[in-house]
Design an enzyme around this catalytic site. Structure first.
Site, PDB file in Angstrom:
ATOM      1  N   TYR A 154     -10.911  -9.926 -26.681  1.00 52.54           N
ATOM      2  CA  TYR A 154     -11.724 -10.763 -27.669  1.00 52.54           C
ATOM      3  C   TYR A 154     -10.437 -11.757 -28.329  1.00 52.54           C
ATOM      4  O   TYR A 154      -9.585 -11.248 -28.805  1.00 52.54           O
ATOM      5  CB  TYR A 154     -12.283  -9.906 -28.780  1.00 52.54           C
ATOM      6  CG  TYR A 154     -13.060 -10.665 -29.548  1.00 52.54           C
ATOM      7  CD1 TYR A 154     -14.168 -11.255 -29.493  1.00 52.54           C
ATOM      8  CD2 TYR A 154     -12.279 -11.110 -30.966  1.00 52.54           C
ATOM      9  CE1 TYR A 154     -14.942 -12.016 -30.543  1.00 52.54           C
ATOM     10  CE2 TYR A 154     -12.898 -11.537 -31.887  1.00 52.54           C
ATOM     11  CZ  TYR A 154     -14.223 -12.221 -31.681  1.00 52.54           C
ATOM     12  OH  TYR A 154     -14.763 -13.073 -32.697  1.00 52.54           O
ATOM     13  N   TRP A 156      -9.993 -16.272 -29.616  1.00 50.76           N
ATOM     14  CA  TRP A 156     -10.224 -17.484 -29.481  1.00 50.76           C
ATOM     15  C   TRP A 156      -8.946 -18.154 -28.661  1.00 50.76           C
ATOM     16  O   TRP A 156      -8.074 -18.602 -28.783  1.00 50.76           O
ATOM     17  CB  TRP A 156     -10.067 -18.413 -30.905  1.00 50.76           C
ATOM     18  CG  TRP A 156     -11.263 -18.280 -31.587  1.00 50.76           C
ATOM     19  CD1 TRP A 156     -11.659 -17.314 -32.229  1.00 50.76           C
ATOM     20  CD2 TRP A 156     -12.271 -19.446 -32.029  1.00 50.76           C
ATOM     21  NE1 TRP A 156     -12.779 -17.562 -33.179  1.00 50.76           N
ATOM     22  CE2 TRP A 156     -13.193 -18.891 -32.851  1.00 50.76           C
ATOM     23  CE3 TRP A 156     -12.177 -20.912 -31.761  1.00 50.76           C
ATOM     24  CZ2 TRP A 156     -14.369 -19.555 -33.473  1.00 50.76           C
ATOM     25  CZ3 TRP A 156     -13.112 -21.357 -32.354  1.00 50.76           C
ATOM     26  CH2 TRP A 156     -14.000 -21.038 -33.376  1.00 50.76           C
TER      27      TRP A 156
END
Length: 828
Positions: A154, A156
């Protein structure tokens, strides 16, 4: 004269004295002179267009080295995140070579895992590293199966369509036998589970009523727990920053903007908005107080409630105190949230008499019982009766990826599929991918590692935790993201093998067994779009410079691992990097042609080195969320069982959870301003940082713009500081029963008394890891202090804003922050 907030002073000084001189340069129009250094004539210089989450970028390259970067498309307000491409490429924190932890290399899969994070590193060749990984996968799969392998990854990661690290990892894991994944995310863990029960859609990642309509029709904007000046500087793809421009346009109309937040945010100051300070984690009582006032003054829209909602009567019984003997009136609410009674009543009067858009942020659902905040906001908006009207109702994405910027007509580029199928649809929401065979709620990862076989409740079902033996993380930084870091340290010692693909020596990379050096997005070719919702531009992400040291692309790494596993063709489909990009571009080209929009052929687009711009239709500019539903709820029902807004959900009620009823309610959290203790008398709130994207860019020169004594800044109210003998600029120790951190004090009235603000995303930097149960984080990572507990049995989301602490002035010599330097032997 009162001392100004140190962050504000530094920020203004930076904006005033910036030497970049590129804020208004439009590279796509060929205006690149402002980006080129004065001595560029004597050197080989070029400007390359690429992109990142913080927008389309122009990077000046001189003699093969990136020397400057800035916006490739003009921005209304300077986005400093766009200025540090060279910092990212040439950072002291770069991982240079494949590295293996010394103890692990001596005994793969059977090493002393307590040495993670403090062992020495040994440099190996790429072949040695990949062979070691391949061998471990085969061992773990043969001894157990896919349920022993976690590939959540997980975070960005790159905004590109091809080099999406998580997608590539999942593709490799699926090609080689499957893996355990995760449900949900840290951003909206509670909201995205409750909203389908209430509205029939995930809601938090949906397009909003068009900003053009807001400008025309909205009388009051309420920014509730939202700071869009900070969060619109980024997007899941690449930001187009249209949202910031629209907020400025709305401000120019002179109409009201209200910010409801424990902190007077950057947005509140920029827009000169009305600030209503609230105690953190008390948004539901404030909404209930407004709702109660509406009912007792007969200002709620009974006709709307009857036609478009179901179950309101049961909620009203609770609101009026007929269920528990406590009326949720303004007086009751005021004691909890800290907002004066007359202000609460005035808000009810203003919202009901003026066209009001409630723009809800996500921070308020990152707390215990976070499901209730978004459910209650929808309920409040329903009582006001403006949902589906131009400029009225609610929206949960105005602060995210420029929601509300009209959707353009053109084409959408394709993207890599994690599931090895033919679906290359690029929605900009790849975190919602259902590519794993089994999964658990993301925020429960530490609990999963510590308690294999444990069963928990989740959204009306039961989930049994798998036994994770191997973790492969590519993209993301859980040792900054996840709550209660000291518990995560213990949990992280459970798996037998942990592999991390990374650009920098992040806290997570330091806690791995095998670390592979990965390219930045500036060292490879890719494609992306801007805006997530607007899809306004297609941007070439052209390789700026050659890969540094021995860094490789994630795609090439997983292709090599797939080759060792005998599934290379399955992974690559025989395509090169450029083959994939042409393939993704063709999807947009074909769609644009159907929409009668001209696009150049790929080869011309790539050579022209500039973004393609699409335009929005007049219909898109006038679009109103839930407009069709309001016009005819029978022909356009919602995706709920009733087809209406479910203020009371029979589905949720039948789950019989004691921490989530069938209607929105106030549940007192274990820790908040209303139940502080003498030992821990202050609430903690963890907002988004201004100069970072979570933990990204923490290692760049932007740090100099906000760090106080080389630590994370903590915002503390003037009176709270005075009683502790803390002055602006002091190093302080923040602590509770879960941990302790150092931070630099910013003394200000721009935060409600009784709460301190420490931005999320600071890199974890423990002093004497392994020597203490609760080592001191030298850098100020707030998740050392936060609580790792699910929001409720419904969503099991994360709840960092449920936290109380104490703050004291730090005495003695403060230890050096070392997390931004190379770890032991990493330069060998």
């Amino acid at each position: 004269m009162k001392k100004e907030n140190t962050i504000d002073l530094k920020r203004r000084e930076f904006l005033k004295n910036s030497s970049l001189g590129i804020a208004g340069a439009s590279l796509s129009s060929g205006v690149v002179g402002t980006l080129v250094a004065p001595n560029a004539v004597a050197t080989e210089s070029k400007t390359v267009v690429t992109a990142a989450h913080w927008g389309p970028l122009g990077v000046v390259v001189e003699n093969g080295k990136a020397v400057k970067s800035g916006p490739a498309i003009p921005t209304v307000i300077e986005n400093e995140l766009q200025s540090v491409v060279p910092d990212q490429l040439y950072s002291e924190t770069r991982i240079k070579y494949p590295m293996v932890r010394k103890g692990y290399l001596a005994n793969p899969g059977k090493s002393d895992t307590t040495m993670r994070g403090r062992d020495e590193w040994v440099r190996v060749t790429w072949d040695q590293a990949l062979d070691l990984i391949d061998k471990e996968f085969k061992r773990v799969r043969s001894e157990g199966g896919f349920e022993n392998i976690f590939g959540g990854s997980y975070g960005w990661k790159s905004s590109g369509s091809l080099h999406s690290s998580r997608t590539l990892l999942h593709r490799y894991l699926n090609a080689t036998g499957g893996f355990v994944g995760h449900k949900g995310d840290y951003s909206t863990g509670a909201a995205q589970v409750i909203m389908p029960h209430v509205l029939g859609t995930i809601e938090v990642y949906e397009q909003q009523t068009s900003w053009e309509t807001i400008l025309e029709s909205t009388d009051i904007i309420v920014l509730w727990s939202a700071n869009p000046l900070t969060t619109l500087r980024i997007a899941w793809t690449a930001t187009d920053q249209q949202g910031i421009e629209y907020f400025k346009k709305y401000q120019a109309t002179g109409k009201r903007i209200i910010c409801i937040d424990p902190i007077k945010s950057e947005t509140c100051k920029m827009l000169n908005a009305e600030w209503i300070p609230t105690n953190t984690a008390t948004d539901v009582p404030l909404m209930l107080g407004i709702a109660h006032t509406l009912v007792t003054q007969d200002k709620h829209d009974k006709a709307f409630l009857k036609k478009y909602t179901t179950g309101y009567a049961k909620f009203e019984e609770y609101l009026l105190g007929k269920v528990d003997g406590q009326a949720k009136d303004a007086e009751w609410a005021s004691k909890l949230c800290g907002v004066p009674v007359d202000v609460i009543k005035q808000l009810a009067a203003d919202f009901s008499s003026k066209r009001t858009m409630l723009m809800g942020g996500w921070g308020m659902q990152r707390q215990r019982h976070g499901e209730q905040t978004h459910w209650m906001m929808v309920t409040l908006a329903s009582m006001l009766g403006q949902i589906g009207l131009p400029g009225g109702g609610f929206g949960f994405s105005y602060h995210y990826s420029n929601g509300g910027a009209p959707t353009t007509t053109g084409g959408v580029i394709g993207s890599m599929s994690a599931t090895l199928d033919s679906d290359t649809t690029n929605t900009g929401q790849s975190w919602l991918s259902k590519s794993a065979k089994i999964s658990f709620p993301l925020a429960r990862i530490a609990d999963v590692l510590l308690n294999p076989g444990k069963t928990i409740q989740y959204n009306g079902t039961e989930i049994t935790y798998p036994d994770i033996k191997l973790i492969y993380w590519a993209g993301g930084n859980p040792f900054v993201h996840h709550q209660d870091t000291n518990t995560l340290v213990k949990a992280w010692q459970k798996p037998e093998t942990i592999i991390v693909n990374e650009i920098n020596w992040t806290p997570t990379a330091r806690m791995a067994d095998i670390v592979l050096p990965i390219t930045t997005s500036y060292e490879r070719n890719d494609l992306t779009m801007t805006g997530d919702y607007s899809m306004m531009h297609i941007v070439p992400m052209k390789q700026v410079v050659e890969p540094q040291f021995e860094a490789r692309n994630d795609y090439d790494v997983f292709a090599e691992l797939a080759k060792r596993a005998g599934v290379e063709d399955k992974f690559t489909e025989g395509k090169t990097e450029m083959d994939w990009l042409k393939f993704f571009y063709q999807s947009a080209f074909d769609a644009a042609r159907k929409n009668r929009v001209l696009m150049p052929k790929f080869e011309k687009f790539w050579e022209e080195n500039k973004p393609i711009t699409f335009n929005a239709s007049e219909k898109a500019k006038k679009w109103v969320r839930y407009g069709e539903f309001r016009e005819d709820p029978l022909l356009n029902p919602l995706g709920t069982p009733s087809g209406k807004i479910e203020i009371y959900s029979d589905t949720v009620a039948k789950m019989n959870y004691d921490d989530c009823r069938g209607y929105p309610s106030w549940f007192e959290p274990e820790e908040f301003s209303g139940n502080v203790t003498p030992e821990h008398p202050l609430a903690l709130v963890t907002p988004h940082p201004y100069y970072r994207l979570h933990s990204q860019l923490a290692h760049t020169s932007l740090r100099q713009k906000y760090a106080v004594k080389d630590r994370e800044p903590v915002l503390i109210h003037t009176e709270d500081a005075k009683t502790r003998g803390i002055a602006d600029g002091d190093i302080v120790r923040i602590f509770n029963g879960r941990g302790q951190v150092l931070a630099g004090a910013i003394v200000s009235d721009n935060i409600i008394k009784g709460t301190v603000g420490l931005c999320e995303g600071a890199w974890y930097d423990p002093l004497d890891l392994g020597m203490s149960e609760k080592p001191l984080c030298k850098n100020g990572c707030p998740n050392v202090l936060t609580m790792d507990i699910g929001t409720s049995n419904l969503a099991q989301g994360n709840s960092p804003n449920t936290c109380i602490v104490q703050v004291e002035k730090f005495t003695g010599e403060a230890p050096e922050v070392t997390v931004f330097k190379q770890p032991k032997q990493a330069n060998a």
